[in-house]
Write a protein that holds these residues in place. Structure first.
Motif: not given
Length: 780
Positions: A242-246
């Protein structure tokens, strides 16, 4: 098929016990001639395999801290691995100049969706990278090559290992594995796991760090040998992140007939596209993935041949929640859930090695289903109209921006604007658009190969695969609220390609003038089935929209000459290959931004060709020094493609936009002409129980584009990455303390480009900066 193979095997062979094989992780320390590979679907050494293959060994994986699939990107010449917009769930692979054509396998099981490719590597024995079409033995998915990750198997020997690391950007990493015999010569088990987290390399303007990692993976294996000739391996794996990405950085503002680039001016206010400060978002981006799979591999010795059955199932649940405009404005917010599942069954019968004739036959079945829903909610800053005369009622959204912009928020709040524009919005909702697409592939294949050993020095191999495949797809669009006045819904459309068949022949001639030299010539082919483009439909789709979505199958023909040599009594290994590849009906997707029909991705068929070579050297001038070098050259380019639907908004032209661009002779994306890898590992004994090991390595890539077109910003300049490690520990590796540095010179380059039509801004993803880490490891 697996059950049938198991019954036949147990009934046909004696029941005396057989010792299981043990870990092969140390083989690479003995030199390339001792590295065992299975790229030809039977065991052979790296130097004897007449194929362009590179092996990343377990020792290299440990020494260079290769934690996930993406870390392999710069280790192999003529191979590139990239993440679209910093999203690990959108990973692409380029081999020999062709993006998205490599077959990705784990323990011989094909990974069918890009969302499941880039995960943590857990207790890997080796990674085999095969360059060139591998259709005969690996199927239609390996049209440019194949990457097969082979995990370590449990056996009669107990083993345990662990690694813990802490590095820059608050990155903890832990990994471990333990394998043990439960009943000697009968039952063994292994469990391995890894966890990684970091805060991210980029910082949101006015906020915290983004584009970080937070994920873990676990694998379990149970190995059962009920007789001397039956070996059953059950494997299961699970991973979650679960990554805060993009998040990507603004490069330039562009306009479609004057808007909206001059309206929001994201890049103009951002200032520096390489400062690792990305524009703030009104809605956080987040990627959640859950991947699991199970497989059963049965090996049976039938006396005259070996029977192998591989049954596998895999599922992926992927959710990307995003700020669709990539800015602090509330223009569009979206969620994209993806559900994917696949099943595969392969059976191979491989003859025992002989001095005159070897053969292999097999059958393969594959079925997958991918369902995606892309939901977009319009925000208050969505532009309804741009009328400069309305400037007194609708001033610019930002300083220097275009005046007279009528947004949803302004329209809802102003009866005066409603009367002037002539739109009275409902009070229920701003508007939501949801697109739906589903793609299902079912494939059967039968394959075989035969090797005639004409003499001790000369052998000829012929192979053939027949594949029959069917693609069924569906798409549609639902529109709710205010947006319904501008975008019509599309009822579910069902598409069916019917059954298509394709032959994939291969021929290979090998000449071994001595035990230390192998020369080969290969003719090989491959194909990729056609299908349907299921990208979100245009605002006003044409009447023949369904027909326009169809694209043709793609084929490739490869000609290759190669050399494998062992020189100076095993102190130097030199391998080389030269190739020419020609593609027909090459499938290429382009992202169109049209002010009339809206944004749309279209897939077209073109022509392309590649030529080049690979050279790989391993030198062991002394027991304490090993030097490796790899160089690749590839010239990949389009054929006659004068009317490619690629547009530019950054290059001035009379019409304000280009509907087509002449790509004839242009270099393909993510295909640097030159790639170079250099590494050296030095071992210095300090005492009988202590030694120092150090290893610098360097990767060089020449310039290459990350997208098609004429915009200069899409070009990645020449890059040089310097890494290194130094360890102190026991000579047998039972314990080590290691210091690491990656990207020592802090080389930063773009990894992808995105033309965001909602704000008229070009965004780019960036490579990882310089990082340091300290690590402790053990094994016994």
């Amino acid at each position: 098929m697996s059950a049938f193979a198991l019954v036949v095997g147990i009934a046909a062979v004696p029941t005396t016990a057989q010792a299981q094989s043990t870990d092969t992780a140390e083989a690479d320390a003995k030199g390339s001639s001792e590295i065992v590979v299975t790229a030809l679907r039977r065991e052979t050494t790296l130097q004897d395999a007449p194929i362009s293959i590179a092996v990343v060994s377990s020792e290299t994986i440990q020494q260079q801290a290769i934690d996930d699939f993406f870390d392999l990107a710069l280790r192999v010449p003529n191979v590139a691995i990239f993440e679209n917009n910093n999203l690990s769930g959108r990973t692409g692979v380029t081999i020999r100049g062709i993006p998205g054509r490599a077959g990705i396998f784990v323990d011989d099981v094909f990974v069918g969706d890009s969302s499941a490719i880039n995960t943590l590597l857990v207790d890997v024995d080796r990674v085999e990278v095969l360059r060139g079409p591998q259709a005969t033995l690996f199927g239609r998915n390996a049209i440019s090559g194949a990457i097969n990750t082979i995990t370590r198997k449990p056996g009669n020997e107990f083993f345990a290992q662990g690694r813990a690391r802490y590095g820059s950007f608050n990155e903890p990493y832990v990994a471990g594995a333990i394998g043990t015999p439960i009943v000697e010569d009968l039952l063994a088990a292994k469990v391995s796991a890894a966890y990684r987290k970091n805060d991210g390399f980029d910082r949101e303007r006015g906020g915290g760090r983004v584009n970080g990692d937070d994920g873990w993976a676990v694998q379990g294996q149970l190995r059962f040998t009920p007789s001397s000739a039956v070996d059953i391996l059950i494997s299961a794996d699970y991973s979650k992140d679960s990554n805060q990405t993009g998040y990507s950085d603004a490069v330039a503002d562009y306009s479609i007939n004057g808007a909206p680039g001059q309206t929001f001016r994201i890049a103009a206010r951002d200032g520096n596209a390489f400062d690792r400060i990305v524009p703030a978002r009104s809605t956080p981006n987040n990627q959640d993935r859950e991947i699991w799979g199970i497989s059963a591999t049965i090996d049976i010795d039938l006396g005259f041949a070996d029977l192998k059955s591989i049954t596998a199932h895999r599922e992926v649940s992927y959710l990307y929640q995003r700020d669709g405009d990539g800015s602090e404005f509330d223009i569009i917010r979206g969620t994209q859930p993806v559900d994917y599942q696949q099943f595969s069954q392969e059976v191979r019968l491989v003859s025992k090695p002989s001095d005159s004739f070897d053969w292999l036959v097999g059958a393969y079945y594959f079925k997958d289903k991918r369902t995606s829903r892309d939901s977009n909610l319009l925000g208050s800053d969505w532009i309804i109209a741009t009328v400069p005369q309305l400037a007194p009622l609708a001033p610019p959204l930002v300083q220097g921006g275009t005046p007279g912009v009528v947004t949803i928020g302004r329209l809802f709040a102003s009866p005066t604007l409603q009367n002037i524009v002539g739109i009275r919005p409902p009070a229920s909702t701003l508007g939501t658009q949801e697109t739906f697409d589903q793609n299902e592939i079912e494939s059967y294949a039968f394959f075989g190969s035969a090797t005639w050993k004409i003499s001790p020095e000369l052998e000829l191999t012929g192979g053939l695969r027949y594949t029959q495949e069917r693609v069924q797809a569906a798409y549609g669009r639902n529109v709710v609220g205010f947006l319904n006045a501008f975008v019509p819904p599309i009822a579910r459309q069902n598409l069916d390609s019917g059954w298509d068949g394709e032959w994939s022949p291969m021929a290979n001639l090998v000449y071994r003038p001595s035990d230390d030299v192998t020369l080969y010539a290969t003719y090989s082919t491959g194909f990729r089935s056609g299908g349907f483009n299921l990208a979100p439909a245009a605002v006003n789709p044409p009447a023949n929209d369904a027909a326009q979505r169809r694209f043709l199958p793609e084929t490739v023909t490869n000609y290759e000459l190669g050399l494998k040599s062992t020189l100076l009594e095993g102190k130097l290994y030199a391998n080389a290959a030269v190739f020419y590849m020609e593609y027909q009906d090459f499938q290429r997707s382009f992202y169109r931004i049209d002010p009339v029909t809206g944004a749309q991705v279209n897939t077209f068929n073109a022509e392309a060709s590649m030529r080049g070579f690979e050279l790989e050297l391993t030198a062991i001038p002394a027991d304490w020094l090993t030097i490796t070098a790899g160089y690749g050259y590839q010239d990949s380019k389009y054929g006659d493609y004068a009317d490619a639907p690629v547009q530019s908004y950054l290059v001035p032209n009379p019409a304000g936009r280009l509907l087509t661009t002449d790509l004839t002779g242009d270099q393909l994306p993510f295909a640097p002409r030159h790639s170079l890898n250099l590494s050296a590992v030095t071992t210095i004994p300090l005492s009988d129980g202590l030694q120092i090991t150090a290893g610098p390595d360097m990767q060089l890539r020449s310039s290459y584009p990350v997208s098609d077109g004429v915009d200069a910003i899409r070009i990645v300049q020449d890059t040089v990455i310097l890494n290194g490690f130094i360890s102190i520990g026991a000579p047998d590796g039972t314990w080590q303390l290691t210091g690491r540095v990656r990207n020592l010179t802090d080389e930063i380059y773009l990894t992808g480009l995105d033309y965001n039509n909602f704000v008229g801004t070009v965004y780019q993803g960036l490579s990882a900066p310089r990082t340091f880490a300290i690590e402790a490891s053990f094994r016994f």
